[in-house]
Design an enzyme around this catalytic site. Structure first.
Site, PDB file in Angstrom:
ATOM      1  N   LYS A  45       0.792  -1.256  -0.021  1.00  0.00           N
ATOM      2  CA  LYS A  45      -0.231  -0.051   0.137  1.00  0.00           C
ATOM      3  C   LYS A  45       0.740   1.104  -0.011  1.00  0.00           C
ATOM      4  CE  LYS A  45      -2.425   3.586   1.685  1.00  0.00           C
ATOM      5  NZ  LYS A  45      -1.693   4.680   1.888  1.00  0.00           N
ATOM      6  N   GLU A  92       9.023   1.298  11.133  1.00  0.00           N
ATOM      7  CA  GLU A  92      10.144   2.336  11.372  1.00  0.00           C
ATOM      8  C   GLU A  92       9.386   3.550  11.435  1.00  0.00           C
ATOM      9  OE1 GLU A  92      12.054   5.274   9.778  1.00  0.00           O
ATOM     10  OE2 GLU A  92      11.953   4.135   8.035  1.00  0.00           O
ATOM     11  N   CYS A 111      13.251  10.662   7.632  1.00  0.00           N
ATOM     12  CA  CYS A 111      13.045  10.113   9.181  1.00  0.00           C
ATOM     13  C   CYS A 111      14.526  10.257   9.974  1.00  0.00           C
ATOM     14  CB  CYS A 111      12.618   8.867   9.365  1.00  0.00           C
ATOM     15  SG  CYS A 111      13.407   7.794   8.353  1.00  0.00           S
ATOM     16  N   GLU A 149       9.172  16.482  15.069  1.00  0.00           N
ATOM     17  CA  GLU A 149       9.825  16.308  13.746  1.00  0.00           C
ATOM     18  C   GLU A 149       9.418  17.165  12.873  1.00  0.00           C
ATOM     19  OE1 GLU A 149      11.195  12.433  11.261  1.00  0.00           O
ATOM     20  OE2 GLU A 149       8.837  12.367  11.860  1.00  0.00           O
TER      21      GLU A 149
END
Length: 576
Positions: A213, A288, A322, A419
């Protein structure tokens, strides 16, 4: 660099123009899309089994170029029904794919790798079109993503079992590893190729099948990658791709008992929901998730190395990774000098359409990303931070944002706690090593960290004290296919890449307790080459599989003639 080739309906192959020529043409989105369509890589349907499929209700999603706003293509907006069919297709294919020898799976993966590399320019162009990163970075992603397929084509042959000393003399205990089954792989938009291959490579190498996906923002790269997998001879149903309604697709993957594993790269919030949803059917999960990477620069660091490393760690992909340096901690003795040199380096970064030569910063992925960055900057300013460079939307418009440097930032500002996922570098001061470690670890995230120092002892102390899964010392780019990638704390579970990435897709079978009278009927041929540490177990009778993957099995009739002779070999026939 090898040139890709465009296949036309007449099956005649023509040599295309190079990427440099495409840049010089300043192609609009539709021209670029037309060229990709001619190459056969611009797929606009989902892949379910052997069929490229539209959504069952006819709904679609437009895929935009974030640099121009132009529509590249429309893809199906799929949901629960399409996902269920994809799962069924993967489940059916599992029983044939998992029974192939490791050698056969290895060859398919190697062919897939070769095709990815031979179509590197087309795939790089597609990534830049739908994701926005500069073409140089996009081409780098293709090479990086393909490296996982190459690596796992080799690791497919190395799924080893074990033999455990028994507690009773008439018993034998064996450990076997088997593929977990159907895998649901949910991937993000920031690395639309590499995040797929990093998951699908080991899954297929182990014998699993997958339902991918991809992000609805960047589905075209996923579809092109799947097309090349089919061309490589990977059987239909082994790889399936559905995109569209994220919640419906995710819920269907979680609810299905046929899906035995979920692997996800994305935000921590979504990861937690997936982890909770997977509990209903007790699936294996690897995650992750988000990061809040500190980049620690000590007084004794080589200034050029530190600036270059921080620049790479912060501004790659416009800060949308990330492992990006989310906080740059600089020791007070070098703070002013570092800030001056760093600002000068950031100021030279060229912003623009990724197809333009020399561009180092593309657009942010969408308007929501711009608004988040603006919000973080305004919060920092309100609490005393200074905008030394940038700080606002770029005059190019769209979702372009000026590379930004903030000074006088402290650890209580949102920019230090959340973040950013954008081109904003906040500089924080620290006095001592202990203070730097405390600030760096003061977060729920634990994915990546960076340290710049010339003091070996300091580097070891800090590296071991940091609560992160990945630590780069005097280096700003730390990802590689041969090393494990993953975080601690709320940055995820499990590891991707390296030999350890295989374990995420394998089940360890319970030790097999075999009676001695059954073992008497088994003969194992061990061929050990004395000058090599490798040992091949070729074996056997009664369909008993080798503990070490082999491309063929010897029958009992062939055992007595399959004994090599000569110096360096020891042949052992063991009647058990």
């Amino acid at each position: 660099m090898a040139m890709s080739r465009f296949a036309f309906a007449t099956s005649k192959l023509l040599r295309p123009r190079s990427i440099l020529q495409l840049r010089q043409m300043s192609m609009d989105t539709q021209t670029a899309a037309a060229r990709l369509r001619e190459s056969g890589l611009l797929r606009t349907q989902g892949l379910i089994g052997s069929k490229w499929a539209e959504s069952y209700d006819g709904k679609s999603i437009k895929v935009h170029n974030p640099a121009t706003g132009g529509v590249i293509a429309s893809v199906p907006c799929m949901g629960a029904k399409e996902t269920s069919d994809a799962i069924s297709s993967a489940h059916e294919a599992f029983y044939t794919w998992s029974k192939l020898t490791s050698s056969e799976r290895s060859k398919c993966l190697r062919k897939w790798y070769d095709l990815l590399i031979s179509h590197k320019e087309d795939l790089g162009l597609l990534i830049t079109l739908e994701q926005g990163k500069p073409l140089k970075e996009a081409l780098g992603e293709v090479a990086y993503g393909a490296s996982f397929i190459e690596f796992y084509s080799e690791e497919a042959r190395r799924v080893y079992g074990d033999i455990i000393p028994p507690t009773l003399g008439d018993r034998r205990l064996l450990v076997l590893k088997q593929p977990v089954g159907v895998v649901g792989a949910i991937t993000p938009w920031n690395f639309p190729l590499a995040m797929i291959t990093r998951k699908v490579g080991p899954a297929l190498a182990c014998g699993c099948t997958v339902v991918i996906k991809p992000s609805e923002l960047t589905p075209l790269t996923a579809l092109a990658t799947a097309e090349l997998a089919l061309q490589a001879g990977i059987p239909p149903g082994v790889i399936n791709v559905v995109m569209g309604n994220a919640s419906d697709i995710g819920d269907t993957l979680l609810a299905s008992p046929q899906v035995r594993k979920i692997t996800f790269t994305g935000s921590t919030a979504v990861g937690k929901k997936l982890m909770a949803g997977a509990a209903g059917t007790v699936k294996k999960v690897s995650l992750e998730l988000g990061g809040n990477a500190p980049c620690i620069v000590f007084d004794d660091a080589e200034l050029d190395v530190a600036v270059r490393g921080c620049l790479a760690a912060k501004f790659r992909n416009s800060g949308q990774t990330c492992v990006c340096a989310n906080r740059i901690l600089v020791q007070e003795g070098i703070y002013e000098k570092f800030a001056h040199v760093f600002v000068n380096a950031v100021e030279k970064l060229q912003v623009g359409n990724g197809l333009v030569d020399g561009v180092a910063q593309g657009p942010l992925i969408n308007q929501a990303a711009v608004e988040k960055v603006e919000s973080l900057i305004q919060d920092a300013i309100s609490k005393g931070a200074k905008v030394t460079l940038g700080g606002k939307k770029h005059n190019l418009g769209m979702t372009f944002f000026e590379p930004t440097v903030l000074t006088d930032v402290n650890n209580n500002m949102r920019i230090s706690r959340e973040e950013a996922f954008g081109p904003v570098a906040p500089l924080l001061r620290f006095k001592t090593e202990e203070e730097a470690i405390k600030i760096a670890n003061d977060t729920n995230a634990g994915l990546a960290a960076y340290v710049f120092t010339t003091n070996i002892s300091c580097s070891w102390r800090v590296m071991e004290a940091l609560e992160y899964g990945l630590v780069g010392v005097n280096e700003g780019v730390i990802s590689t296919e041969v090393a494990p990638f993953g975080g601690v704390k709320q940055s995820g579970l499990g590891r991707e890449g390296s030999k350890y990435g295989m374990d995420e897709y394998l089940e360890v079978f319970q030790p097999l307790l075999l009676q001695a009278d059954l073992l008497q009927r088994l003969l194992i041929l061990l061929i050990v080459r004395s000058e090599s540490p490798s040992m091949i177990i070729c074996l056997a009778e009664n369909g008993f599989n080798s503990l070490i993957p082999s491309s063929s099995a010897l029958t009992s009739a062939s055992l007595d003639v399959a004994q090599p002779s000569g110096p360096g070999y020891t042949t052992m026939m063991l009647p058990l």
